[in-house]
Each structure stands twice: as C-alpha cells, then as structure tokens.
Write a protein that holds these residues in place. Structure first.
Motif, PDB file in Angstrom:
ATOM      1  N   ARG A 256       0.819  -1.218   0.000  1.00  0.00           N
ATOM      2  CA  ARG A 256       0.000   0.000   0.000  1.00  0.00           C
ATOM      3  C   ARG A 256       0.850   1.263   0.000  1.00  0.00           C
ATOM      4  O   ARG A 256       0.346   2.351  -0.224  1.00  0.00           O
ATOM      5  CB  ARG A 256      -1.013  -0.017   1.139  1.00  0.00           C
ATOM      6  CG  ARG A 256      -0.483   0.340   2.487  1.00  0.00           C
ATOM      7  CD  ARG A 256      -1.491   0.205   3.593  1.00  0.00           C
ATOM      8  NE  ARG A 256      -2.753   0.805   3.295  1.00  0.00           N
ATOM      9  CZ  ARG A 256      -3.655   1.200   4.172  1.00  0.00           C
ATOM     10  NH1 ARG A 256      -3.414   1.039   5.445  1.00  0.00           N
ATOM     11  NH2 ARG A 256      -4.784   1.733   3.806  1.00  0.00           N
ATOM     12  N   ASN A 257       2.157   1.133   0.259  1.00  0.00           N
ATOM     13  CA  ASN A 257       3.058   2.273   0.251  1.00  0.00           C
ATOM     14  C   ASN A 257       3.918   2.345  -1.006  1.00  0.00           C
ATOM     15  O   ASN A 257       4.738   3.252  -1.137  1.00  0.00           O
ATOM     16  CB  ASN A 257       3.955   2.241   1.498  1.00  0.00           C
ATOM     17  CG  ASN A 257       3.180   2.591   2.737  1.00  0.00           C
ATOM     18  OD1 ASN A 257       2.712   3.709   2.885  1.00  0.00           O
ATOM     19  ND2 ASN A 257       2.997   1.610   3.622  1.00  0.00           N
ATOM     20  N   LEU A 258       3.732   1.410  -1.916  1.00  0.00           N
ATOM     21  CA  LEU A 258       4.458   1.434  -3.187  1.00  0.00           C
ATOM     22  C   LEU A 258       3.592   2.093  -4.256  1.00  0.00           C
ATOM     23  O   LEU A 258       2.370   2.090  -4.161  1.00  0.00           O
ATOM     24  CB  LEU A 258       4.831   0.010  -3.602  1.00  0.00           C
ATOM     25  CG  LEU A 258       5.810  -0.712  -2.666  1.00  0.00           C
ATOM     26  CD1 LEU A 258       5.985  -2.156  -3.094  1.00  0.00           C
ATOM     27  CD2 LEU A 258       7.147   0.009  -2.626  1.00  0.00           C
ATOM     28  N   PRO A 259       4.239   2.653  -5.303  1.00  0.00           N
ATOM     29  CA  PRO A 259       3.452   3.357  -6.333  1.00  0.00           C
ATOM     30  C   PRO A 259       2.357   2.490  -6.973  1.00  0.00           C
ATOM     31  O   PRO A 259       1.245   2.965  -7.193  1.00  0.00           O
ATOM     32  CB  PRO A 259       4.502   3.766  -7.359  1.00  0.00           C
ATOM     33  CG  PRO A 259       5.787   3.821  -6.596  1.00  0.00           C
ATOM     34  CD  PRO A 259       5.676   2.776  -5.525  1.00  0.00           C
ATOM     35  N   PHE A 260       2.646   1.212  -7.263  1.00  0.00           N
ATOM     36  CA  PHE A 260       1.632   0.383  -7.910  1.00  0.00           C
ATOM     37  C   PHE A 260       0.530  -0.049  -6.949  1.00  0.00           C
ATOM     38  O   PHE A 260      -0.501  -0.560  -7.374  1.00  0.00           O
ATOM     39  CB  PHE A 260       2.259  -0.843  -8.605  1.00  0.00           C
ATOM     40  CG  PHE A 260       2.876  -1.826  -7.663  1.00  0.00           C
ATOM     41  CD1 PHE A 260       2.119  -2.822  -7.075  1.00  0.00           C
ATOM     42  CD2 PHE A 260       4.227  -1.755  -7.360  1.00  0.00           C
ATOM     43  CE1 PHE A 260       2.683  -3.744  -6.220  1.00  0.00           C
ATOM     44  CE2 PHE A 260       4.810  -2.679  -6.507  1.00  0.00           C
ATOM     45  CZ  PHE A 260       4.036  -3.675  -5.926  1.00  0.00           C
ATOM     46  N   GLY A 261       0.738   0.138  -5.638  1.00  0.00           N
ATOM     47  CA  GLY A 261      -0.277  -0.227  -4.657  1.00  0.00           C
ATOM     48  C   GLY A 261      -1.029   0.988  -4.132  1.00  0.00           C
ATOM     49  O   GLY A 261      -1.711   0.883  -3.101  1.00  0.00           O
ATOM     50  N   ALA A 262      -0.952   2.091  -4.835  1.00  0.00           N
ATOM     51  CA  ALA A 262      -1.614   3.330  -4.364  1.00  0.00           C
ATOM     52  C   ALA A 262      -3.119   3.141  -4.209  1.00  0.00           C
ATOM     53  O   ALA A 262      -3.743   3.855  -3.415  1.00  0.00           O
ATOM     54  CB  ALA A 262      -1.311   4.481  -5.329  1.00  0.00           C
ATOM     55  N   PHE A 263      -3.707   2.212  -4.925  1.00  0.00           N
ATOM     56  CA  PHE A 263      -5.147   1.983  -4.806  1.00  0.00           C
ATOM     57  C   PHE A 263      -5.512   1.418  -3.421  1.00  0.00           C
ATOM     58  O   PHE A 263      -6.668   1.469  -3.018  1.00  0.00           O
ATOM     59  CB  PHE A 263      -5.649   1.047  -5.913  1.00  0.00           C
ATOM     60  CG  PHE A 263      -5.172  -0.371  -5.785  1.00  0.00           C
ATOM     61  CD1 PHE A 263      -5.958  -1.332  -5.178  1.00  0.00           C
ATOM     62  CD2 PHE A 263      -3.913  -0.727  -6.265  1.00  0.00           C
ATOM     63  CE1 PHE A 263      -5.520  -2.638  -5.061  1.00  0.00           C
ATOM     64  CE2 PHE A 263      -3.463  -2.034  -6.151  1.00  0.00           C
ATOM     65  CZ  PHE A 263      -4.263  -2.983  -5.557  1.00  0.00           C
ATOM     66  N   LEU A 264      -4.535   0.928  -2.668  1.00  0.00           N
ATOM     67  CA  LEU A 264      -4.780   0.421  -1.322  1.00  0.00           C
ATOM     68  C   LEU A 264      -4.644   1.494  -0.247  1.00  0.00           C
ATOM     69  O   LEU A 264      -4.975   1.260   0.905  1.00  0.00           O
ATOM     70  CB  LEU A 264      -3.800  -0.715  -0.998  1.00  0.00           C
ATOM     71  CG  LEU A 264      -3.940  -1.996  -1.839  1.00  0.00           C
ATOM     72  CD1 LEU A 264      -2.806  -2.949  -1.540  1.00  0.00           C
ATOM     73  CD2 LEU A 264      -5.281  -2.636  -1.590  1.00  0.00           C
ATOM     74  N   ALA A 265      -4.124   2.654  -0.634  1.00  0.00           N
ATOM     75  CA  ALA A 265      -3.935   3.748   0.332  1.00  0.00           C
ATOM     76  C   ALA A 265      -5.292   4.384   0.650  1.00  0.00           C
ATOM     77  O   ALA A 265      -6.165   4.433  -0.198  1.00  0.00           O
ATOM     78  CB  ALA A 265      -2.994   4.791  -0.227  1.00  0.00           C
ATOM     79  N   PRO A 266      -5.438   4.875   1.895  1.00  0.00           N
ATOM     80  CA  PRO A 266      -6.728   5.484   2.258  1.00  0.00           C
ATOM     81  C   PRO A 266      -6.957   6.809   1.558  1.00  0.00           C
ATOM     82  O   PRO A 266      -6.085   7.471   1.109  1.00  0.00           O
ATOM     83  CB  PRO A 266      -6.630   5.677   3.756  1.00  0.00           C
ATOM     84  CG  PRO A 266      -5.198   5.549   4.121  1.00  0.00           C
ATOM     85  CD  PRO A 266      -4.520   4.823   3.007  1.00  0.00           C
TER      86      PRO A 266
END
Length: 143
Positions: free
Chosen positions: A133-143
C-alpha cells in the motif's frame, strides 16, 4: 431436577455470555461514536503515529474512516479506505459467533484462536499489505 438448580444453571450461562455480549456492546459503542464524530474532519482524532513519523501508511490507516463509512451504510467507500479491515469483518463475525454458540452450548472456551499456520499466514498478509500500500503500484490500497 429442582427449579433452583435450573435457575442457577441459567444464571451461570448468562454470566458466561457477558464477555461476548460485552464485546458486542463495545463494538456498537465504537461504531456509534465514530459514526457520530467524523474522522474526515481534522482535530477529532490523533494522527497515526507511524504515518506521522514516517509519512507511510500502516495497515490500520483508514480504519476509522472505514468504520465511519460503514456506520453511514456506505460499504463501497469503506472498501476504498481500508480493504484489509473490510476483509477482516467476516472473520471477526465468524469468531465472535463461534464464541457465542460455544458459550450457549456450554462447551469450554478454546484457548487458541486458530491453527498457528493460519495466524502466521495472516501476519504475512498484513506485512505484504503494509508494504504494497506504500508502493506506487499499490496506491489503490492507500486510504
């Protein structure tokens, strides 16, 4: 069997139900409080210490807003704020329900929550979620 013995057993069963009912009451109070006091408005809740220190999201970041969204019957918004918290709700309900059923059946409490392999797998999922969630490709997991 005397009615006094039956009444005593019923009182014991009610006493044994107090912990799971207390957890349900506490959960309801949390949902009512967070549903009333909006975490999206600054100043109501403290900042996540991990986010404050590092600028990165922890696995719990967004959970207050997820609870707020659920309290306002918006599961789609809640899913977008913390998908892991939303995925945990069915498991938590299952374990709580199992606790209540075992208590009503008079069966002894289990001392283990789940098989250790499942607990280690859960810890692994949380760690991967935390990193992704803290990587660019996992931005969709960020709140």
């Amino acid at each position: 069997m005397s009615s006094a013995a039956t009444g005593r057993r019923g009182a014991d069963r009610l006493r044994e139900l107090l912990p799971p009912l207390g957890v349900a009451a506490l959960t309801g109070a949390v949902f009512a409080f967070v549903g009333t006091i909006n975490p999206n408005e600054p100043g109501h809740y403290p900042t996540c210490p991990f986010l404050w220190l590092t600028g990165l999201y922890c696995p719990g970041c967004g959970t207050l807003r997820t609870i707020h969204a659920l309290a306002h019957l918006d599961p789609v918004a809640a899913l977008g704020l913390n998908p892991l918290a939303m995925a945990m709700i069915p498991f938590l309900l299952f374990w709580w329900g199992r606790w209540v059923v075992r208590t009503l059946q008079g069966r002894p409490r289990r001392t283990t929550l789940a098989h250790p392999a499942w607990l280690w797998a859960f810890i692994g999922v949380v760690m991967v979620y935390w990193v992704v969630r803290n990587l660019p490709f996992g931005a969709f997991l960020a709140p």
